[in-house]
Design an enzyme around this catalytic site. Structure first.
Site, PDB file in Angstrom:
ATOM      1  N   ARG A  43      41.714  28.428  27.668  1.00 58.49           N
ATOM      2  CA  ARG A  43      41.485  28.382  29.119  1.00 58.49           C
ATOM      3  C   ARG A  43      41.033  26.978  29.539  1.00 58.49           C
ATOM      4  O   ARG A  43      41.502  26.448  30.553  1.00 58.49           O
ATOM      5  CB  ARG A  43      40.429  29.427  29.489  1.00 58.49           C
ATOM      6  CG  ARG A  43      39.943  29.392  30.937  1.00 58.49           C
ATOM      7  CD  ARG A  43      40.993  29.866  31.895  1.00 58.49           C
ATOM      8  NE  ARG A  43      40.439  30.095  33.228  1.00 58.49           N
ATOM      9  CZ  ARG A  43      41.154  30.175  34.338  1.00 58.49           C
ATOM     10  NH1 ARG A  43      42.479  30.060  34.285  1.00 58.49           N
ATOM     11  NH2 ARG A  43      40.578  30.394  35.507  1.00 58.49           N
ATOM     12  N   THR A  76      28.237  41.368  38.655  1.00 57.60           N
ATOM     13  CA  THR A  76      27.795  42.633  39.239  1.00 57.60           C
ATOM     14  C   THR A  76      27.053  43.468  38.200  1.00 57.60           C
ATOM     15  O   THR A  76      27.556  43.712  37.107  1.00 57.60           O
ATOM     16  CB  THR A  76      29.001  43.430  39.765  1.00 57.60           C
ATOM     17  OG1 THR A  76      29.689  42.626  40.724  1.00 57.60           O
ATOM     18  CG2 THR A  76      28.543  44.722  40.427  1.00 57.60           C
ATOM     19  N   CYS A 121      36.062  45.760  39.878  1.00 59.31           N
ATOM     20  CA  CYS A 121      34.972  45.979  40.840  1.00 59.31           C
ATOM     21  C   CYS A 121      34.873  47.443  41.260  1.00 59.31           C
ATOM     22  O   CYS A 121      33.986  48.163  40.819  1.00 59.31           O
ATOM     23  CB  CYS A 121      35.162  45.093  42.067  1.00 59.31           C
ATOM     24  SG  CYS A 121      34.866  43.340  41.756  1.00 59.31           S
TER      25      CYS A 121
END
Length: 430
Positions: A38, A131, A271
């Site tokens: 990456r 989250t 999510c």
């Protein structure tokens, strides 16, 4: 707030890279990721997630560590922990998935906290964006920072929480255009964190009174959407039994000013399909069983198998022989117009059809075939096959699908099933 902040972003995925790019327009930033492939990709100015356009990424990329060069701004991407040791602001943006039993998996957070703990200095601030359930930052992550760094929380170092609000594939509501909730481990740190984000977020910020309030605000945002989608999914099941067009019902009801515009469909992604489990887990630890939240999750998680059964029923009604029938599945990403395949429920539809010995071919112009093969063991093609099928099912509403003449890919008596309700020529829809 001092302008000479040096910011390290830990995790350069769908959330971390857009944030790093934004901060790099005004600050020296080092983006850190353990995935060396990456990092190599980003250093060539290419983002395979398509969240940051190549020319936008190239505009902030620099070739040397700005912390060492005293550069005023710019983004340097690295997989070497030494490159982030001079930061004074650490922002952790790693995934927070669930395991196979839908229990929160905080492993990425623990490991990211260990990484930061190794380079933490006195006075530094660690901001979490991942989250989590209320309390996770202070109860789970901070102890890791203390243990690894040997320093004392709120005395030697501080923390903040500012939940990510990235919407993958959305080129209109980009990170700087979405109002940001902020918080700090003390009132003074809260002000510093808030001003830091205010300096780059043009939509503004909302300073929450505590980290737990900010954590709770984030986790209920997606839980609310999950429950509302579960409601319309249940309506779809009811109206299908009554032979009523669900989309026509929702269109009619939507003429009232305060009717909420949710549509039935598959609920996946990192999510909406995950966050409610985090809140439910914390509630259960406190002895409360959250009935509505988990009922919504069960219903939405069952929709893949339900869609597969509805397609089979439609094929049978159209006198299509089921055994060995061929199906063209349109889409495998978790949502339209983005390459993200994390927790996609299109896979449940495919498996449901294969359970009945149907031969499924999946066409998705956005998905990376190697990634899909690695994650799910499924084959995906990026070009539509020039063959005819007994059935075509649209599971993801990619914009490219609107331009297809699907009837040219159907056998005689073949049917088109539209999960998303966007095709005019469909024989049936959810």
């Amino acid at each position: 707030m001092k302008k000479e902040h040096k910011i390290a972003i830990i995790g350069l995925g769908y959330v971390g890279l857009p944030l790093a790019r934004l901060f790099a327009t005004q600050y020296p930033v080092v983006g850190f990721d353990i995935n060396q492939k990456r990092i190599a990709e980003l250093n060539t100015g290419v983002d395979s997630t398509l969240e940051v356009e190549n020319e936008v990424l190239e505009s902030v990329l620099i070739q040397n560590n700005p912390f060492n060069q005293d550069a005023a701004k710019g983004l340097y991407c690295s997989a070497d922990i030494k490159d982030i040791q001079d930061a004074d602001i650490y922002v952790i943006t790693v995934p927070t998935p669930v395991d196979q039993h839908n229990r929160p998996d905080l492993t990425p957070l623990y490991k990211a906290s260990e990484t930061v703990g190794k380079v933490l200095s006195k006075g530094d601030i660690v901001i979490y964006e991942s989250t989590v359930y209320p309390g996770a930052t202070e109860e789970e992550c901070i102890p890791v920072l203390e243990k690894v760094s040997g320093m004392v929380f709120n005395q030697d170092f501080f923390a903040g929480y500012s939940p990510e609000r990235i919407n993958p594939g959305d080129k209109e509501h980009t990170v700087e255009k979405i109002l940001k909730v902020t918080s700090g481990s003390t009132p003074e740190i809260g002000e510093i964190v808030n001003k830091l984000y205010q300096s780059v977020i043009i939509a503004g910020t909302h300073l929450a009174p505590t980290i737990k309030v900010a954590e709770a605000a984030k986790v209920i945002e997606n839980s609310q959407r999950d429950i509302n989608i579960a409601f319309v999914n249940e309506l779809a099941k009811i109206f299908n039994l009554l032979d009523i067009d669900t989309h026509a019902v929702l269109e009619a009801a939507g003429t009232k000013w305060n009717f909420l515009p949710f549509k039935p469909g598959l609920v996946g992604g990192h999510c909406i399909g995950v966050d409610p489990y985090y809140l439910a887990q914390k509630a259960q630890e406190k002895g409360y069983h959250p009935e509505i939240i988990l009922a919504g999750r069960r219903l939405n998680d069952s929709m893949g198998q339900y869609v597969a059964s509805q397609l089979l029923k439609t094929m049978i009604k159209n006198k299509v022989t089921i055994n060995g029938a061929t199906v063209l599945n349109l889409g495998i990403t978790f949502k339209e117009n983005c390459p993200d395949v994390r927790n996609t429920k299109a896979v449940d539809v495919i498996h449901g059809l294969e359970d009945y010995a149907l031969q499924v071919t999946t066409f998705d112009p956005w998905a990376n075939p190697d990634e899909v093969k690695h994650e799910y063991g499924l084959e995906v093609v990026n070009e539509i096959p020039q063959e005819k099928y007994d059935a075509i099912i649209l599971t993801v509403a990619h914009k490219q699908f609107n331009d297809l003449d699907l009837k040219n890919h159907l056998k005689e008596n073949g049917i088109i099933y539209d999960v998303k309700g966007i095709l005019e020529e469909s024989h049936s829809r959810l």
